[in-house]
Design a protein around this motif. Structure first.
Motif, PDB file in Angstrom:
ATOM      1  N   LYS A   1       1.044   4.450  -2.599  1.00 16.26           N
ATOM      2  CA  LYS A   1       1.066   5.884  -2.356  1.00 16.26           C
ATOM      3  C   LYS A   1       2.221   6.664  -2.991  1.00 16.26           C
ATOM      4  O   LYS A   1       2.118   7.584  -3.444  1.00 16.26           O
ATOM      5  CB  LYS A   1       1.065   5.953  -0.812  1.00 16.26           C
ATOM      6  CG  LYS A   1      -0.387   5.496  -0.222  1.00 16.26           C
ATOM      7  CD  LYS A   1      -0.407   5.690   1.240  1.00 16.26           C
ATOM      8  CE  LYS A   1      -1.546   5.212   1.893  1.00 16.26           C
ATOM      9  NZ  LYS A   1      -1.660   5.284   3.270  1.00 16.26           N
TER      10      LYS A   1
ATOM     11  N   ALA B   1      -7.248   0.329  -4.077  1.00 15.56           N
ATOM     12  CA  ALA B   1      -7.961   1.792  -3.318  1.00 15.56           C
ATOM     13  C   ALA B   1      -7.145   2.858  -3.560  1.00 15.56           C
ATOM     14  O   ALA B   1      -7.576   3.726  -4.028  1.00 15.56           O
ATOM     15  CB  ALA B   1      -8.229   1.432  -2.016  1.00 15.56           C
ATOM     16  N   VAL B   2      -5.869   2.669  -3.240  1.00 21.14           N
ATOM     17  CA  VAL B   2      -5.029   3.727  -3.580  1.00 21.14           C
ATOM     18  C   VAL B   2      -5.043   4.387  -4.747  1.00 21.14           C
ATOM     19  O   VAL B   2      -4.969   5.395  -5.157  1.00 21.14           O
ATOM     20  CB  VAL B   2      -3.554   3.555  -2.918  1.00 21.14           C
ATOM     21  CG1 VAL B   2      -2.531   4.782  -3.257  1.00 21.14           C
ATOM     22  CG2 VAL B   2      -3.528   3.193  -1.280  1.00 21.14           C
TER      23      VAL B   2
ATOM     24  N   LYS C   1      -7.172   3.659  -7.000  1.00 26.98           N
ATOM     25  CA  LYS C   1      -8.571   4.398  -7.516  1.00 26.98           C
ATOM     26  C   LYS C   1      -8.546   5.821  -6.896  1.00 26.98           C
ATOM     27  O   LYS C   1      -9.334   6.584  -7.638  1.00 26.98           O
ATOM     28  CB  LYS C   1      -9.645   3.457  -6.813  1.00 26.98           C
ATOM     29  CG  LYS C   1     -11.162   3.947  -7.029  1.00 26.98           C
ATOM     30  CD  LYS C   1     -11.939   2.761  -6.594  1.00 26.98           C
ATOM     31  CE  LYS C   1     -13.555   3.250  -6.961  1.00 26.98           C
ATOM     32  NZ  LYS C   1     -14.454   2.381  -6.290  1.00 26.98           N
ATOM     33  N   ASP C   2      -8.128   5.981  -5.961  1.00 26.51           N
ATOM     34  CA  ASP C   2      -8.393   7.296  -5.243  1.00 26.51           C
ATOM     35  C   ASP C   2      -7.508   8.381  -6.184  1.00 26.51           C
ATOM     36  O   ASP C   2      -7.686   9.589  -6.190  1.00 26.51           O
ATOM     37  CB  ASP C   2      -7.647   7.530  -3.908  1.00 26.51           C
ATOM     38  CG  ASP C   2      -8.648   6.743  -2.823  1.00 26.51           C
ATOM     39  OD1 ASP C   2      -9.688   6.822  -3.249  1.00 26.51           O
ATOM     40  OD2 ASP C   2      -8.116   6.540  -1.801  1.00 26.51           O
ATOM     41  N   ALA C   3      -6.462   7.906  -6.849  1.00 25.46           N
ATOM     42  CA  ALA C   3      -5.664   8.710  -7.783  1.00 25.46           C
ATOM     43  C   ALA C   3      -6.153   8.293  -9.195  1.00 25.46           C
ATOM     44  O   ALA C   3      -5.520   8.993 -10.063  1.00 25.46           O
ATOM     45  CB  ALA C   3      -4.193   8.017  -7.866  1.00 25.46           C
ATOM     46  N   GLU C   4      -7.479   8.093  -9.252  1.00 28.07           N
ATOM     47  CA  GLU C   4      -8.235   8.001 -10.472  1.00 28.07           C
ATOM     48  C   GLU C   4      -7.443   7.021 -11.620  1.00 28.07           C
ATOM     49  O   GLU C   4      -7.172   7.215 -12.948  1.00 28.07           O
ATOM     50  CB  GLU C   4      -8.462   9.352 -11.210  1.00 28.07           C
ATOM     51  CG  GLU C   4      -9.268  10.416 -10.325  1.00 28.07           C
ATOM     52  CD  GLU C   4      -9.535  11.659 -10.888  1.00 28.07           C
ATOM     53  OE1 GLU C   4      -9.046  12.118 -12.003  1.00 28.07           O
ATOM     54  OE2 GLU C   4     -10.259  12.417 -10.357  1.00 28.07           O
TER      55      GLU C   4
ATOM     56  N   THR D   1       0.905  -1.277  -0.038  1.00 29.07           N
ATOM     57  CA  THR D   1      -0.053   0.048  -0.013  1.00 29.07           C
ATOM     58  C   THR D   1       0.887   1.366  -0.003  1.00 29.07           C
ATOM     59  O   THR D   1       0.510   2.215  -0.654  1.00 29.07           O
ATOM     60  CB  THR D   1      -0.853   0.016   1.256  1.00 29.07           C
ATOM     61  OG1 THR D   1      -1.727  -1.247   1.090  1.00 29.07           O
ATOM     62  CG2 THR D   1      -1.969   1.262   1.219  1.00 29.07           C
TER      63      THR D   1
END
Length: 291
Positions: free
Chosen positions: A154, A184-185, A187-190, A150
């Motif tokens: 990031k 998920a990380v 996805k948050d960064a598109e 993870t």
């Protein structure tokens, strides 16, 4: 003496001969349609190759826009002679075409293993950009836990943001080392995760090819002492790969450096002065002009 043909047959042959001679004199032979200029044929084939969805009428229209006046039937004949099928049969997509068209938005990642002199097994996580073949070493660890993976995601997201890169997709396999938090990380960064097929390495071919290059040019020629030594060697290889090593997939350019203008001055060619720079004790060689 016995004749093998009847008099009527001989007379008919004579009449046919006279008729053919009369026809040849009365109707001068017309030349056939001249063959299309080679440059036009090459242009038609180029347009067809670069635009699979264009039929012969669309190609004909594009030629007229370019000021090339040919008949639509001529375009059709050129395609037929070259064995190029109609447009509907040329528009079927392949994985290679699909990945090539999306190269600017594609990333790919994978784990690979190496073993130190003491027998410790280390896992390396790397990412490659499809558009320019730039490689990023995200880290190496003996225990790729969910928290470690993870954090690597990031760090990647921050590096991409700092470099102004707008990736949309990440290709990865279904390795259990990739946790849900990793996705998920991203996805948050598109960045959408795209899974490769089971036992289909060609769906992540650029990453697989780079791992082979890393093994052949670095790991198979180096005795790795420990994790610290491995990270140092990988960082040096990353810089060499991105800054110096040419790649055939991008027209022999380097990921972070475009090809220079060719030297066409005979005096400069006669005075070539090339310096070699070494990395990792001479394991990797780079070359450049002496200033």
């Amino acid at each position: 003496m016995r004749l093998l043909v009847r008099p009527d047959t001989v007379l008919r042959w004579h009449r046919d001969l006279v008729a053919r001679r009369h026809a040849a004199r009365s109707w001068p032979k017309r030349p056939g349609r001249p063959r299309t200029v080679r440059s036009i044929r090459a242009l038609v084939l180029r347009l067809a190759a670069e635009n699979p969805a264009w039929g012969y009428r669309r190609l004909h229209s594009e030629l007229l826009v370019l000021g090339v006046k040919v008949a639509a039937s001529t375009v059709w004949e050129i395609l037929k002679e070259a064995g190029i099928p109609p447009a509907p049969e040329r528009t079927s997509s392949t994985w290679a075409n699909c990945l090539r068209s999306q190269a600017d938005a594609l990333l790919a990642c994978d784990f690979f293993e190496t073993v130190t002199l003491s027998g410790a097994r280390l896992h390396v996580l790397a990412v490659i950009e499809h558009t320019n073949r730039r490689i990023r070493i995200l880290g190496a660890t003996a225990h790729p836990t969910a928290s470690w993976v993870t954090q690597a995601a990031k760090n990647l997201a921050m590096d991409l943001e700092d470099a102004g890169r707008r990736a949309r997709y990440m290709i990865r396999d279904r390795d259990g080392k990739f946790s849900e938090l990793f996705d998920a990380v991203l996805k948050d960064a598109e960045i959408q995760v795209v899974f490769g097929g089971v036992r289909i390495p060609r769906m992540n071919s650029l990453m697989e090819r780079w791992i082979q290059t890393c093994r052949r040019e670095l790991l198979d020629r180096t005795l790795i002492w420990d994790q610290r030594h491995l990270l140092h060697a990988l960082r040096e290889f990353e810089k060499f790969y991105n800054d110096h090593r040419p790649h055939q997939g991008i027209a022999n350019a380097r990921p972070l450096c475009a090809l220079p203008r060719p030297i066409d001055n005979p005096k400069q060619i006669a005075r070539l002065d090339i310096r070699r720079t070494d990395r990792l004790g001479g394991l990797l060689h780079g070359y450049q002009h002496v200033a």
